[in-house]
Design a protein around this motif. Structure first.
Motif, PDB file in Angstrom:
ATOM      1  N   THR A  47       0.831  -1.210   0.000  1.00 16.69           N
ATOM      2  CA  THR A  47       0.000   0.000   0.000  1.00 16.69           C
ATOM      3  C   THR A  47       0.861   1.253   0.000  1.00 16.69           C
ATOM      4  O   THR A  47       0.590   2.213  -0.744  1.00 16.69           O
ATOM      5  N   LEU A  48       1.910   1.263   0.808  1.00 16.94           N
ATOM      6  CA  LEU A  48       2.823   2.400   0.838  1.00 16.94           C
ATOM      7  C   LEU A  48       3.466   2.616  -0.528  1.00 16.94           C
ATOM      8  O   LEU A  48       3.572   3.765  -0.998  1.00 16.94           O
ATOM      9  N   MET A  49       3.894   1.539  -1.173  1.00 16.04           N
ATOM     10  CA  MET A  49       4.505   1.649  -2.498  1.00 16.04           C
ATOM     11  C   MET A  49       3.562   2.348  -3.480  1.00 16.04           C
ATOM     12  O   MET A  49       3.977   3.214  -4.247  1.00 16.04           O
ATOM     13  N   LYS A  50       2.291   1.976  -3.426  1.00 19.90           N
ATOM     14  CA  LYS A  50       1.316   2.601  -4.335  1.00 19.90           C
ATOM     15  C   LYS A  50       1.127   4.079  -4.003  1.00 19.90           C
ATOM     16  O   LYS A  50       1.083   4.930  -4.896  1.00 19.90           O
ATOM     17  N   PHE A  51       1.026   4.395  -2.723  1.00 17.22           N
ATOM     18  CA  PHE A  51       0.775   5.775  -2.315  1.00 17.22           C
ATOM     19  C   PHE A  51       1.913   6.714  -2.692  1.00 17.22           C
ATOM     20  O   PHE A  51       1.685   7.911  -2.914  1.00 17.22           O
ATOM     21  N   ILE A  52       3.158   6.205  -2.753  1.00 13.55           N
ATOM     22  CA  ILE A  52       4.282   7.099  -3.064  1.00 13.55           C
ATOM     23  C   ILE A  52       4.678   7.046  -4.538  1.00 13.55           C
ATOM     24  O   ILE A  52       5.734   7.534  -4.909  1.00 13.55           O
ATOM     25  N   GLY A  53       3.806   6.437  -5.362  1.00  8.85           N
ATOM     26  CA  GLY A  53       3.982   6.597  -6.795  1.00  8.85           C
ATOM     27  C   GLY A  53       4.468   5.391  -7.579  1.00  8.85           C
ATOM     28  O   GLY A  53       4.644   5.478  -8.798  1.00  8.85           O
ATOM     29  N   ASN A 268      14.371 -12.123   1.405  1.00 15.26           N
ATOM     30  CA  ASN A 268      13.791 -12.958   2.444  1.00 15.26           C
ATOM     31  C   ASN A 268      12.500 -12.319   2.956  1.00 15.26           C
ATOM     32  O   ASN A 268      12.536 -11.325   3.682  1.00 15.26           O
ATOM     33  N   GLY A 269      11.373 -12.917   2.589  1.00 13.05           N
ATOM     34  CA  GLY A 269      10.084 -12.374   2.982  1.00 13.05           C
ATOM     35  C   GLY A 269       9.722 -12.619   4.424  1.00 13.05           C
ATOM     36  O   GLY A 269       8.690 -12.134   4.902  1.00 13.05           O
ATOM     37  N   THR A 270      10.573 -13.374   5.154  1.00  7.59           N
ATOM     38  CA  THR A 270      10.295 -13.577   6.576  1.00  7.59           C
ATOM     39  C   THR A 270      10.811 -12.426   7.429  1.00  7.59           C
ATOM     40  O   THR A 270      10.594 -12.417   8.640  1.00  7.59           O
ATOM     41  N   ARG A 271      11.485 -11.474   6.808  1.00 10.21           N
ATOM     42  CA  ARG A 271      11.902 -10.266   7.521  1.00 10.21           C
ATOM     43  C   ARG A 271      10.788  -9.227   7.446  1.00 10.21           C
ATOM     44  O   ARG A 271      10.191  -9.013   6.386  1.00 10.21           O
ATOM     45  N   ARG A 272      10.494  -8.584   8.540  1.00 13.68           N
ATOM     46  CA  ARG A 272       9.416  -7.605   8.565  1.00 13.68           C
ATOM     47  C   ARG A 272       9.734  -6.449   7.623  1.00 13.68           C
ATOM     48  O   ARG A 272      10.846  -5.955   7.574  1.00 13.68           O
ATOM     49  N   HIS A 273       8.744  -6.047   6.846  1.00 17.26           N
ATOM     50  CA  HIS A 273       8.847  -4.948   5.894  1.00 17.26           C
ATOM     51  C   HIS A 273      10.007  -5.162   4.900  1.00 17.26           C
ATOM     52  O   HIS A 273      10.739  -4.236   4.554  1.00 17.26           O
ATOM     53  N   ALA A 274      10.128  -6.411   4.442  1.00 16.10           N
ATOM     54  CA  ALA A 274      11.228  -6.766   3.541  1.00 16.10           C
ATOM     55  C   ALA A 274      11.226  -5.921   2.265  1.00 16.10           C
ATOM     56  O   ALA A 274      12.290  -5.505   1.787  1.00 16.10           O
ATOM     57  N   LEU A 275      10.067  -5.650   1.698  1.00 18.45           N
ATOM     58  CA  LEU A 275      10.001  -4.878   0.452  1.00 18.45           C
ATOM     59  C   LEU A 275      10.541  -3.464   0.645  1.00 18.45           C
ATOM     60  O   LEU A 275      11.309  -2.964  -0.187  1.00 18.45           O
ATOM     61  N   ILE A 276      10.141  -2.825   1.724  1.00 21.04           N
ATOM     62  CA  ILE A 276      10.592  -1.459   1.978  1.00 21.04           C
ATOM     63  C   ILE A 276      12.086  -1.423   2.237  1.00 21.04           C
ATOM     64  O   ILE A 276      12.812  -0.536   1.738  1.00 21.04           O
ATOM     65  N   LEU A 277      12.582  -2.384   3.007  1.00 25.64           N
ATOM     66  CA  LEU A 277      14.013  -2.431   3.301  1.00 25.64           C
ATOM     67  C   LEU A 277      14.840  -2.655   2.025  1.00 25.64           C
ATOM     68  O   LEU A 277      15.935  -2.104   1.888  1.00 25.64           O
ATOM     69  N   GLU A 278      14.328  -3.452   1.109  1.00 23.78           N
ATOM     70  CA  GLU A 278      15.068  -3.727  -0.126  1.00 23.78           C
ATOM     71  C   GLU A 278      15.047  -2.537  -1.079  1.00 23.78           C
ATOM     72  O   GLU A 278      16.070  -2.189  -1.669  1.00 23.78           O
ATOM     73  N   LEU A 279      13.910  -1.904  -1.229  1.00 26.04           N
ATOM     74  CA  LEU A 279      13.770  -0.857  -2.243  1.00 26.04           C
ATOM     75  C   LEU A 279      14.248   0.515  -1.773  1.00 26.04           C
ATOM     76  O   LEU A 279      14.761   1.299  -2.580  1.00 26.04           O
ATOM     77  N   PHE A 280      14.097   0.817  -0.485  1.00 31.46           N
ATOM     78  CA  PHE A 280      14.261   2.200  -0.052  1.00 31.46           C
ATOM     79  C   PHE A 280      15.379   2.427   0.966  1.00 31.46           C
ATOM     80  O   PHE A 280      15.385   3.446   1.656  1.00 31.46           O
ATOM     81  N   THR A 281      16.317   1.494   1.065  1.00 28.51           N
ATOM     82  CA  THR A 281      17.468   1.705   1.936  1.00 28.51           C
ATOM     83  C   THR A 281      18.761   1.509   1.157  1.00 28.51           C
ATOM     84  O   THR A 281      18.788   0.833   0.130  1.00 28.51           O
ATOM     85  N   ASP A 282      19.834   2.094   1.659  1.00 26.76           N
ATOM     86  CA  ASP A 282      21.132   2.003   0.981  1.00 26.76           C
ATOM     87  C   ASP A 282      21.653   0.574   0.935  1.00 26.76           C
ATOM     88  O   ASP A 282      22.229   0.141  -0.064  1.00 26.76           O
ATOM     89  N   GLN A 283      21.451  -0.182   1.996  1.00 21.81           N
ATOM     90  CA  GLN A 283      22.024  -1.516   2.094  1.00 21.81           C
ATOM     91  C   GLN A 283      21.210  -2.570   1.367  1.00 21.81           C
ATOM     92  O   GLN A 283      21.766  -3.492   0.770  1.00 21.81           O
ATOM     93  N   GLY A 284      19.877  -2.438   1.384  1.00 23.83           N
ATOM     94  CA  GLY A 284      19.057  -3.526   0.867  1.00 23.83           C
ATOM     95  C   GLY A 284      19.189  -4.746   1.772  1.00 23.83           C
ATOM     96  O   GLY A 284      19.927  -4.731   2.757  1.00 23.83           O
ATOM     97  N   ILE A 285      18.491  -5.824   1.422  1.00 21.48           N
ATOM     98  CA  ILE A 285      18.564  -7.011   2.280  1.00 21.48           C
ATOM     99  C   ILE A 285      18.775  -8.293   1.497  1.00 21.48           C
ATOM    100  O   ILE A 285      19.014  -9.343   2.097  1.00 21.48           O
TER     101      ILE A 285
END
Length: 291
Positions: A47-53, A268-285
Motif C-alpha cells: 500500500t505504501l509503495m502505491k501511495f508514493i507513486g 527474504n520475505g520472513t523479515r518484517r517490511h522486507a520490500l521497503i528495506l530492499e527498495l528504499f534503503t542504501d544496504q538492501g537485504i
C-alpha cells in the motif's frame, strides 16, 4: 545509535524519487503468506509503495493452503519432479483456493491498510493464455527420453498486459492468482514464479521481486551476494554453487531480464517490511540480479 525517523526518511527520499512511476512485480509466497504479522507488513508495504507513486503488481502462490484443503477432502497431494500433479479434481481445489480464499484474503488485507486492490486469476479477461506443460526427462543417455505428464499444469504463452496496465492506471493494485486458460478453455495450474516472470516481462517492469524464505543467493562460503550479473549466475549453476529449488527461480529471473525487466531481486520475505528495506534503503537485504 538508532536512526531517528527523519534520518530514515532522508535515506529513502532518493529511492522514492527514483522509483516513482515504476512498475514493480512482486511474487508473494512462502512463510510471508502464513505468518499473521508478516501478512500485515506485506499489505502495508504494498500500500505504501502505491501511495508514493510506484505501481505494484502482486502474483501469489498458495501451496500450503492447497495441501490443507486437499487433506481435508481426503486427497493425497502428488508431485512429479517437484511439481504438483494436477488432475481435474485437484484443479478444482487449486482454482478454489488460489482464485478464491487466498486471493481474496490478500485483497482484503491490502484494503484494510487503505489500498485499492482487485483480485484476478489468469482466466479473467484472458489475462494468462497457457498451453499444457510438456516435460521430457532422460535419466539414461542410452535410452530414449521419458515423457512426464504433470496433468493440468500449464506454461504461459501470452499475457494480457493491457488489462493490468488499465487497472494500475486507475489506482488499483492487481493481485493475481497463477491460474491460466488454454486454447480450448481448459484451466491450468501454473507455477507462480513463472507467472511473475512472464508478467514482469510483458509489462517491461522496472523490478521483479521474489519473496522467498532465504536471504538470497549465497556464495560458496555461505555469504549473501548483494549484486550479481546474469553470466555469473549461469556459471554458478553450471558449477553447482547454486542448486536445488533456487535453480528454477533463477532461470525465471534470467528469462525476465531477457524480456526487458531492469533488475530482479530475491529477498527474504520472513523479515518484517522486507520490500521497503530492499527498495528504499542504501544496504538492501537480498540479492539483486542484473543482465
Amino acid at each position: 545509535m538508532t536512526p531517528n525517523v527523519a534520518d530514515i526518511l532522508i535515506e529513502a527520499l532518493p529511492y522514492i524519487r527514483f522509483f516513482s512511476g515504476t512498475t514493480v512485480v512482486v511474487k508473494y509466497g512462502g512463510n510471508a503468506m502464513v505468518d499473521e504479522q508478516l501478512k500485515i507488513d506485506f499489505a502495508r508495504d504494498i500500500t505504501l509503495m502505491k501511495f508514493i507513486g510506484l505501481h505494484p503488481v502482486v502474483i501469489h502462490g498458495g501451496g500450503p493452503q492447497i495441501n490443507t484443503v486437499l487433506e481435508r477432502m481426503g486427497i493425497s497431494p502428488k508431485f512429479v519432479r517437484g511439481m504438483r500433479f494436477t488432475d481435474e479434481e485437484t484443479m478444482d481445489v487449486v482454482e478454489m483456493v488460489l482464485g478464491g480464499n487466498v486471493n481474496k484474503a490478500i485483497v482484503s488485507q491490502i484494503s484494510r491498510q487503505g489500498g485499492k486492490s482487485v483480485g484476478l486469476t489468469g482466466k479473467d479477461g484472458g489475462l494468462l493464455q497457457a498451453d499444457k506443460l510438456q516435460i521430457t526427462h532422460q535419466p539414461d543417455e542410452n535410452k530414449p527420453p521419458e515423457i512426464i505428464d504433470p496433468g493440468l499444469v500449464g506454461t504461459v504463452t501470452r499475457v494480457n498486459a493491457g488489462l493490468i496496465e488499465s487497472l494500475t492506471d486507475q489506482g488499483f493494485i492487481p493481485v493475481i492468482a497463477p491460474v491460466g486458460v488454454g486454447p480450448a478453455g481448459e484451466t491450468f495450474n501454473i507455477n507462480a514464479d513463472l507467472v511473475a516472470s512472464k508478467i514482469a516481462g510483458a509489462l517491461t517492469s522496472g523490478r521483479l521481486i521474489y519473496l522467498t524464505d532465504v536471504d538470497g543467493i549465497m556464495d560458496p562460503q555461505g555469504e549473501l551476494i548483494s549484486s550479481i550479473d546474469a553470466e555469473t549466475v549461469k556459471k554458478m549453476i553450471a558449477d553447482a554453487s547454486i542448486s536445488g529449488g533456487m535453480i528454477p527461480k533463477i532461470e525465471y529471473a534470467l528469462d525476465a531480464l531477457a524480456n526487458g525487466v531492469e533488475k530482479v531481486q530475491i529477498i527474504n520475505g520472513t523479515r518484517r517490511h522486507a520490500l521497503i528495506l530492499e527498495l528504499f534503503t542504501d544496504q538492501g537485504i537480498g540479492t539483486q540480479v542484473t543482465s
